[in-house]
Motif scaffolding. Structure first.
Motif, PDB file in Angstrom:
ATOM      1  N   ASP A 207       1.041  -1.366  -0.081  1.00 13.05           N
ATOM      2  CA  ASP A 207      -0.141   0.123  -0.193  1.00 13.05           C
ATOM      3  C   ASP A 207       0.941   1.351  -0.113  1.00 13.05           C
ATOM      4  OD1 ASP A 207      -2.070   1.893   0.275  1.00 13.05           O
ATOM      5  OD2 ASP A 207      -2.598   1.344   2.215  1.00 13.05           O
ATOM      6  N   SER A 208       1.658   1.630  -1.135  1.00 12.44           N
ATOM      7  CA  SER A 208       2.261   2.814  -1.429  1.00 12.44           C
ATOM      8  C   SER A 208       1.961   3.223  -2.633  1.00 12.44           C
ATOM      9  CB  SER A 208       3.747   2.481  -1.022  1.00 12.44           C
ATOM     10  OG  SER A 208       4.338   1.739  -2.114  1.00 12.44           O
ATOM     11  N   ALA A 209       2.393   4.679  -2.619  1.00 12.23           N
ATOM     12  CA  ALA A 209       2.190   5.347  -4.086  1.00 12.23           C
ATOM     13  C   ALA A 209       3.338   4.621  -5.115  1.00 12.23           C
ATOM     14  CB  ALA A 209       2.151   6.791  -4.065  1.00 12.23           C
ATOM     15  N   ASP A 210       4.405   4.405  -4.631  1.00 16.27           N
ATOM     16  CA  ASP A 210       5.495   4.080  -5.395  1.00 16.27           C
ATOM     17  C   ASP A 210       5.187   2.659  -6.132  1.00 16.27           C
ATOM     18  OD1 ASP A 210       6.985   6.175  -5.086  1.00 16.27           O
ATOM     19  OD2 ASP A 210       8.423   5.349  -3.578  1.00 16.27           O
ATOM     20  N   ALA A 211       4.819   1.670  -5.135  1.00 20.24           N
ATOM     21  CA  ALA A 211       4.114   0.216  -5.419  1.00 20.24           C
ATOM     22  C   ALA A 211       3.260   0.272  -6.449  1.00 20.24           C
ATOM     23  CB  ALA A 211       3.907  -0.446  -4.409  1.00 20.24           C
ATOM     24  N   ARG A 212       2.323   1.302  -6.211  1.00 25.46           N
ATOM     25  CA  ARG A 212       1.129   1.193  -7.070  1.00 25.46           C
ATOM     26  C   ARG A 212       1.663   1.771  -8.749  1.00 25.46           C
ATOM     27  NH1 ARG A 212      -2.002   1.801  -2.356  1.00 25.46           N
ATOM     28  NH2 ARG A 212      -1.357   4.079  -2.349  1.00 25.46           N
ATOM     29  N   TYR A 213       2.523   2.911  -8.650  1.00 23.92           N
ATOM     30  CA  TYR A 213       3.022   3.477  -9.931  1.00 23.92           C
ATOM     31  C   TYR A 213       3.852   2.387 -10.585  1.00 23.92           C
ATOM     32  CZ  TYR A 213       5.686   6.314 -13.253  1.00 23.92           C
ATOM     33  OH  TYR A 213       6.255   6.896 -14.357  1.00 23.92           O
ATOM     34  N   GLU A 214       4.718   1.562  -9.849  1.00 25.47           N
ATOM     35  CA  GLU A 214       5.276   0.469 -10.541  1.00 25.47           C
ATOM     36  C   GLU A 214       4.311  -0.443 -11.171  1.00 25.47           C
ATOM     37  OE1 GLU A 214       8.146  -1.805 -12.363  1.00 25.47           O
ATOM     38  OE2 GLU A 214       8.289   0.173 -11.698  1.00 25.47           O
ATOM     39  N   LEU A 215       3.398  -0.841 -10.552  1.00 21.56           N
ATOM     40  CA  LEU A 215       2.419  -1.825 -11.195  1.00 21.56           C
ATOM     41  C   LEU A 215       1.619  -0.991 -12.450  1.00 21.56           C
ATOM     42  CD1 LEU A 215       0.913  -4.377 -11.137  1.00 21.56           C
ATOM     43  CD2 LEU A 215      -0.548  -3.474  -9.306  1.00 21.56           C
ATOM     44  N   ARG A 216       1.566   0.059 -12.281  1.00 23.42           N
ATOM     45  CA  ARG A 216       0.896   0.894 -13.427  1.00 23.42           C
ATOM     46  C   ARG A 216       1.632   0.920 -14.676  1.00 23.42           C
ATOM     47  NH1 ARG A 216      -0.721   4.801  -9.219  1.00 23.42           N
ATOM     48  NH2 ARG A 216      -2.815   4.701  -8.742  1.00 23.42           N
ATOM     49  N   ARG A 217       2.883   1.003 -14.410  1.00 20.39           N
ATOM     50  CA  ARG A 217       3.923   1.420 -15.502  1.00 20.39           C
ATOM     51  C   ARG A 217       4.412  -0.128 -16.266  1.00 20.39           C
ATOM     52  NH1 ARG A 217       8.697  -0.276 -16.759  1.00 20.39           N
ATOM     53  NH2 ARG A 217       8.945  -1.681 -14.926  1.00 20.39           N
ATOM     54  N   GLN A 218       4.095  -1.223 -15.365  1.00 21.05           N
ATOM     55  CA  GLN A 218       4.194  -2.542 -15.927  1.00 21.05           C
ATOM     56  C   GLN A 218       3.062  -3.100 -16.585  1.00 21.05           C
ATOM     57  OE1 GLN A 218       4.926  -5.353 -12.668  1.00 21.05           O
ATOM     58  NE2 GLN A 218       6.698  -4.380 -12.029  1.00 21.05           N
ATOM     59  N   LEU A 219       1.795  -2.446 -16.187  1.00 27.49           N
ATOM     60  CA  LEU A 219       0.428  -3.055 -17.045  1.00 27.49           C
ATOM     61  C   LEU A 219       0.573  -2.245 -18.179  1.00 27.49           C
ATOM     62  CD1 LEU A 219      -1.929  -3.600 -13.938  1.00 27.49           C
ATOM     63  CD2 LEU A 219      -0.924  -5.179 -15.377  1.00 27.49           C
ATOM     64  N   ASN A 220       0.695  -0.891 -18.164  1.00 27.51           N
ATOM     65  CA  ASN A 220       0.735   0.178 -19.291  1.00 27.51           C
ATOM     66  C   ASN A 220       1.819  -0.454 -20.465  1.00 27.51           C
ATOM     67  OD1 ASN A 220      -1.420   1.966 -18.918  1.00 27.51           O
ATOM     68  ND2 ASN A 220      -0.619   2.399 -17.055  1.00 27.51           N
ATOM     69  N   ALA A 221       3.113  -0.808 -19.879  1.00 21.84           N
ATOM     70  CA  ALA A 221       3.868  -1.348 -20.898  1.00 21.84           C
ATOM     71  C   ALA A 221       3.123  -2.632 -21.514  1.00 21.84           C
ATOM     72  CB  ALA A 221       5.229  -1.847 -20.269  1.00 21.84           C
ATOM     73  N   GLN A 222       2.528  -3.461 -20.764  1.00 19.08           N
ATOM     74  CA  GLN A 222       1.909  -4.547 -21.385  1.00 19.08           C
ATOM     75  C   GLN A 222       1.003  -4.328 -22.358  1.00 19.08           C
ATOM     76  OE1 GLN A 222       2.787  -8.143 -20.706  1.00 19.08           O
ATOM     77  NE2 GLN A 222       1.699  -8.265 -22.582  1.00 19.08           N
TER      78      GLN A 222
END
Length: 358
Positions: A207-222
């Motif tokens: 539960d952190s902004a950095d963790a969510r940002y990294e997940l968003r980055r990975q999913l958008n790259a996908q």
């Protein structure tokens, strides 16, 4: 002034206010029904549980307001007469109606309810493309679409309709209860809040902004890769073979989805899983924002030993009114409430529906 503004807003949002518009809309709804996608439905009994001789079973279809045609198994008590209380069932997240939801539906039909277990949009025998994608909005709508269908059946009482969601569809069911006032009683069994676990990780460990940002980055790259490839990569179902250090709840999932106990060829969890990008919308759209405004009856059922128990306990804290219940089943884990007939508290669930669907 306030009344004028509300009138203008209602007109802008498509509310029906004149007879001509109402007739046109009614005709359009009839046309939509005829335009339902023709689905190829399996006619033989292919459930992971035995067929009951106490109920009549048939395949039916209905559509949601996004134009997706859904497939369902309808269970009607034998020798039933008149309009019956009706219950729509779905879940778990990544399962199909031939698994846990069908077992719940058939068992409740044996107890006198008209029930329906359905495949959510984009999964199982239901329509919708792309395949294997979930949506907090569309899947909540799937429950309301089931209510649409049940409300118009001559053998169902539109004033006595309930819903039941299992695992991730438990959260969808609670969300549907918050928006659909036609739903008189809701049961969520071994529920997940899919938006919370997606955005925060298990036990809120990410539960952190950095963790969510990294997940968003990975999913958008996908997303970019999927568009370039012209296909959607799958995330994989329940891990198989199991690693030695797998958490106990992963072992429990494997014992259900990957063995004869619960394996089904159309189940996402038994096979290739959801699209990798399917979880993007859950990152951004909290499911249970208005759970505290639900006025109808809600029962949350969870296992004492379930890793997911905190979802029900925290959701229960949001609920208000003396028609809300939290039932913790002694000794039960998460998947025990999928199919363990000695653990699933059907007597309590039936009593709940009898009280609030009367």
């Amino acid at each position: 002034m306030r009344k004028t503004i509300m009138t203008l807003c209602a007109a802008f949002m498509g509310c029906v206010s004149c007879p001509v518009t109402a007739v046109a809309q009614d005709n359009q709804l009839k046309n939509d029904r005829y335009m339902e996608e023709k689905l190829e439905l399996t006619q033989e009994w292919d459930k992971v549980f035995p067929q009951s001789d106490k109920v009549n079973h048939m395949k039916v279809t209905f559509h949601n307001r996004y134009g997706v045609t859904l497939a369902a198994d309808l269970y009607v008590p034998k020798d039933a007469h008149g309009k019956l209380p009706a219950i729509a069932v779905s879940g778990p997240f990544g399962a199909v109606k031939e698994q846990a939801s069908g077992l719940y539906a058939q068992t409740l039909a044996e107890r006198g309810f008209l029930t329906m277990a359905f495949d959510p949009s984009f999964t199982g025998e239901s329509g919708g493309t792309p395949r294997y994608v979930a949506s907090p909005d569309i899947n909540t709508e799937d429950f309301s679409a089931a209510v649409d269908y049940l409300s118009t059946r001559p053998d169902a009482d539109p004033e006595r309709i309930g819903i039941l969601g299992i695992c991730g569809w438990g959260g969808m069911a609670v969300n549907a209860a918050a928006v659909d006032t036609r739903i008189k009683a809701t049961v969520a069994a071994t529920m997940y809040d899919m938006s919370r676990v997606t955005a925060n990780g298990y036990f809120d460990s990410a539960d952190s902004a950095d963790a969510r940002y990294e997940l968003r980055r990975q999913l958008n790259a996908q997303r970019t890769a999927d568009y370039a490839n012209g296909s959607y990569a799958l995330a994989g179902g329940v891990v198989d073979p199991l690693p030695e250090d797998a958490p106990q709840f992963v072992k429990d999932y494997h014992a259900y989805y990957k063995t004869e106990r619960g394996y089904h060829k159309r189940s996402l969890n038994s096979n290739g899983g959801w699209n990798k990008t399917s979880s993007l919308s859950f990152l951004n759209i909290p499911l249970l924002s208005y759970a505290g405004e639900i006025r109808s009856a809600v029962m949350l059922v969870h296992g004492e030993k379930a890793h997911s128990r905190y979802f029900s306990e925290d959701t229960y804290k949001k609920l208000k009114g003396d028609n809300k219940q939290l039932l913790i089943v002694p000794g039960a884990n998460h998947t025990d409430l999928y199919d363990n007939m000695e653990k699933i508290p059907f007597d309590r669930i039936e009593s709940f529906y009898r009280e609030y669907l009367k």
